[in-house]
Design an enzyme around this catalytic site. Structure first.
Site, mmCIF file in Angstrom:
data_model
loop_
_atom_site.group_PDB
_atom_site.id
_atom_site.type_symbol
_atom_site.label_atom_id
_atom_site.label_comp_id
_atom_site.label_asym_id
_atom_site.label_seq_id
_atom_site.Cartn_x
_atom_site.Cartn_y
_atom_site.Cartn_z
ATOM 1 N N LYS A 185 109.850 -7.954 18.219
ATOM 2 C CA LYS A 185 110.547 -7.323 17.091
ATOM 3 C C LYS A 185 109.810 -6.035 16.754
ATOM 4 O O LYS A 185 108.734 -6.059 16.167
ATOM 5 C CB LYS A 185 110.539 -8.278 15.892
ATOM 6 C CG LYS A 185 111.711 -8.135 14.956
ATOM 7 C CD LYS A 185 111.708 -6.969 13.998
ATOM 8 C CE LYS A 185 110.633 -6.840 12.983
ATOM 9 N NZ LYS A 185 110.641 -5.472 12.391
ATOM 10 N N GLU A 260 96.382 -8.817 14.368
ATOM 11 C CA GLU A 260 95.577 -7.594 14.352
ATOM 12 C C GLU A 260 95.988 -6.853 13.099
ATOM 13 O O GLU A 260 97.066 -6.273 13.039
ATOM 14 C CB GLU A 260 95.852 -6.784 15.631
ATOM 15 C CG GLU A 260 94.665 -5.964 16.074
ATOM 16 C CD GLU A 260 94.664 -4.560 15.511
ATOM 17 O OE1 GLU A 260 94.558 -4.416 14.263
ATOM 18 O OE2 GLU A 260 94.769 -3.615 16.305
ATOM 19 N N CYS A 294 94.788 1.425 12.330
ATOM 20 C CA CYS A 294 94.166 0.254 11.683
ATOM 21 C C CYS A 294 92.662 0.420 11.568
ATOM 22 O O CYS A 294 92.053 -0.020 10.610
ATOM 23 C CB CYS A 294 94.442 -1.023 12.468
ATOM 24 S SG CYS A 294 96.113 -1.157 13.034
ATOM 25 N N GLU A 395 93.195 -0.249 2.026
ATOM 26 C CA GLU A 395 93.646 0.528 3.177
ATOM 27 C C GLU A 395 94.737 1.502 2.727
ATOM 28 O O GLU A 395 95.767 1.089 2.206
ATOM 29 C CB GLU A 395 94.197 -0.414 4.252
ATOM 30 C CG GLU A 395 94.594 0.327 5.503
ATOM 31 C CD GLU A 395 94.950 -0.610 6.647
ATOM 32 O OE1 GLU A 395 95.666 -1.591 6.412
ATOM 33 O OE2 GLU A 395 94.517 -0.328 7.783
HETATM 34 P P1 ADP Z 1 104.258 -1.519 6.718
HETATM 35 O O1 ADP Z 1 104.420 -2.031 5.321
HETATM 36 O O2 ADP Z 1 103.294 -0.437 6.840
HETATM 37 O O3 ADP Z 1 105.548 -1.221 7.429
HETATM 38 P P2 ADP Z 1 104.035 -4.140 7.810
HETATM 39 O O4 ADP Z 1 102.840 -4.884 8.214
HETATM 40 O O5 ADP Z 1 104.832 -4.691 6.689
HETATM 41 O O6 ADP Z 1 103.552 -2.675 7.517
HETATM 42 O O7 ADP Z 1 105.011 -3.927 9.047
HETATM 43 C C1 ADP Z 1 104.661 -4.200 10.359
HETATM 44 C C2 ADP Z 1 105.750 -5.012 10.982
HETATM 45 O O8 ADP Z 1 105.904 -6.208 10.243
HETATM 46 C C3 ADP Z 1 107.133 -4.361 11.025
HETATM 47 O O9 ADP Z 1 107.713 -4.653 12.286
HETATM 48 C C4 ADP Z 1 107.862 -5.079 9.922
HETATM 49 O O10 ADP Z 1 109.265 -5.133 10.139
HETATM 50 C C5 ADP Z 1 107.272 -6.457 10.018
HETATM 51 N N1 ADP Z 1 107.398 -7.298 8.818
HETATM 52 C C6 ADP Z 1 107.416 -6.918 7.527
HETATM 53 N N2 ADP Z 1 107.547 -7.999 6.718
HETATM 54 C C7 ADP Z 1 107.613 -9.092 7.507
HETATM 55 C C8 ADP Z 1 107.735 -10.498 7.277
HETATM 56 N N3 ADP Z 1 107.824 -11.001 6.060
HETATM 57 N N4 ADP Z 1 107.742 -11.322 8.350
HETATM 58 C C9 ADP Z 1 107.636 -10.837 9.597
HETATM 59 N N5 ADP Z 1 107.526 -9.538 9.874
HETATM 60 C C10 ADP Z 1 107.512 -8.657 8.852
#
Ligand code: ADP
Length: 492
Positions: A185, A260, A294, A395
């Site tokens: 995804k 990570e 990161c 961060e």
């Molecule tokens: P940011 O807020 O900087 O986008 P995230 O860690 O939320 O950082 O996003 C990284 C990835 O995690 C993206 O692919 C996002 O779609 C996904 N993501 C965000 N929320 C969820 C969730 N609740 N469960 C699984 N994946 C998620």
């Protein structure tokens, strides 16, 4: 050449890759992908959700258990990985341009990553033929025991937008090496190169269903994948807040997790360091990819005797960085990826100012023409900061560096480690004893001495503490995709 002139965008309607086919989302919905430097519409992407994740996981399960993939020998899996590496090398420029258009990183950076990424695929191609168990000797008669390494099964991966091709390669490589299958995804802010990498996998001879790619939003597609009861292992790269949600979502079937996550990495400059080398390195460590890394070195601890002079040197290096549209060859810093990230970074700059920090350079969003079309923040060096300020503890994921003077080694070790994170740490000194002492004392998955953020396919990288579970790169990365079965056979 217009900035959206890219062969992959000739057809700007992008679909999901499920079971070797490009398909629409079952809901029929889609979302837009825009260039963060200009606001230009790049593509409209099918928006996967729980129903599409279900379909993709079912395809991955079928491909894992039947069809040609389970019968691929290690040599055949190796050949697929080597073909994939060759294809990536041949199309490197095209991938670099696509990532730059989609998430804004300077073209020299996205192009520069291709060598590491082809190296990662070739490294895993090598390891594909080196998977082996052992024959432990139990203290009992008439018993033969072998440990057998087996692929863990159907893997899920949720990746971020700060290095979309990078993360795709890191998730796909070990899956192919071990004989697992994958549902990937991508991040909603950067799905294009993961999709183009899906095309490359098919071209390299990866059988249908082995690599499935389902763009969509985190709360829907991502959450459904993390919670899916038929996913055996989940790998996530992103924020610690989302990492925590992934941990909770994994509890249903107690799937294996690799995480990570974020960091607030210390970068420590002793007065005896090679200042001419350390200052530009400190600037790149904090500002590279506009700080959207990161392991960015965002807490710059400098021995007090040289702190002022060093901050000025870093500010000079920052001032020399050319900010602009990443697609231009001479750009050093591109835009932030999205309006959401911009708001987040500006919020941290505001809080720093309110708490009494001074900006030696930068400090405010760039506005006016051409900046208003995108999300631009200049490199910012903050002084007059304390360890307990929000901008120093959390961060930021933007080009913001805090300069923190220190007096003794013991003191700086304590302060550097006083964070929930532990992804990376940097040290600059010419004293070998100090280098070793610091290397031992710093609680981080990677400690770099007289360098920063160096990576290699053979060298593990990952987090201590709240920066994650597990390691990527190196043999550990492969191991995370393997189960160990102990096979006991009575011999008499
Ligand atoms: P940011 O807020 O900087 O986008 P995230 O860690 O939320 O950082 O996003 C990284 C990835 O995690 C993206 O692919 C996002 O779609 C996904 N993501 C965000 N929320 C969820 C969730 N609740 N469960 C699984 N994946 C998620």
């Amino acid at each position: 050449m217009s900035s959206i002139d890219h062969p992959f965008l000739a057809d700007p309607r992008k679909k999901l890759l499920i079971d070797g086919q490009w398909v629409d989302a079952q809901s029929g919905r889609s979302f837009e992908s825009r260039n963060p430097a200009t606001g230009a519409l790049l593509a409209t992407i099918a928006e996967g959700d729980a129903a599409d994740i279900d379909r993709a996981v079912a395809a991955a399960r079928r491909a894992f258990e039947s069809g040609p993939w389970p019968r691929f020998t290690p040599a055949e899996r190796q050949a697929v990985l080597l073909r994939l590496a060759d294809l990536l090398e041949a199309r490197g420029e095209s991938f670099a341009r696509l990532d730059t258009l989609d998430m804004g990183a300077p073209i020299r950076r996205t192009r520069g990553a291709i060598g590491l990424l082809t190296g990662v695929l070739r490294y895993f191609a090598g390891l594909a033929r080196a998977i082996e168990g052992s024959t432990p000797q139990p203290s009992m008669p008439d018993m033969f025991v072998a440990t057998v390494k087996e692929p863990v099964g159907v893997c899920g991966a949720v990746i971020p937008w700060n290095g979309p091709l990078w993360a795709s390669v890191l998730k796909v490589g070990p899956v192919l090496a071990t004989g697992c299958t994958l549902v990937l995804k991508p991040a909603e802010d950067a799905s294009l190169s993961p999709l183009m990498f899906g095309e490359l996998c098919l071209e390299a001879g990866v059988p249908p269903g082995v690599i499935n790619i389902v763009p969509g939003f985190g709360g829907t597609a991502g959450a459904a994948l993390a919670a899916h009861l038929d996913v055996d292992k989940m790998s996530f790269t992103g924020s610690d807040a989302t990492g925590r949600k992934i941990v909770q979502a994994s509890a249903g079937n107690l799937k294996r997790l690799s995480l990570e996550l974020g960091g607030k990495s210390p970068h420590i400059i002793f007065a005896d360091a090679d200042i001419a080398a350390a200052a530009p390195a400190a600037a790149i460590a904090a500002f590279g990819n506009s700080g959207q890394v990161c392991s960015a070195g965002t807490r710059l601890f400098v021995e007090r005797a040289i702190a002022e002079e060093f901050a000025a040197e870093v500010a000079r290096a920052a001032a020399a960085m050319r900010i602009g549209n990443g697609i231009e060859e001479d750009t050093d810093l591109g835009p932030l990826v999205s309006a959401r990230q911009l708001a987040r970074v500006v919020g941290y700059l505001d809080s720093a100012r309110e708490e009494g920090a001074a900006a030696v350079c930068g400090g405010k969003q760039l506005t006016g023409d051409p900046w208003d079309a995108g999300f631009f923040v200049p490199p910012t060096v903050l002084t007059d900061v304390g360890d307990d300020m929000k901008v120093v503890r959390e961060e930021v994921f933007g080009p913001v560096l805090s300069v923190l003077p220190f007096d003794t080694m013991e003191e700086v070790i304590g302060r550097a480690n006083a964070t929930p994170f532990g992804l990376g740490a940097g040290v600059w000194t010419r004293e070998i004893g100090k280098a070793h002492a610091m290397g031992k004392a710093l609680r981080a998955g990677s400690v770099w001495v007289n360098c920063y953020n160096t990576l290699d396919p053979a060298v593990p990288a990952g987090g201590y503490k709240a920066s994650g579970y597990g390691r990527e790169y190196g043999p550990n990365h492969l191991e995370e995709h393997l189960q160990t079965k102990s096979l006991w056979i009575r011999t008499a």
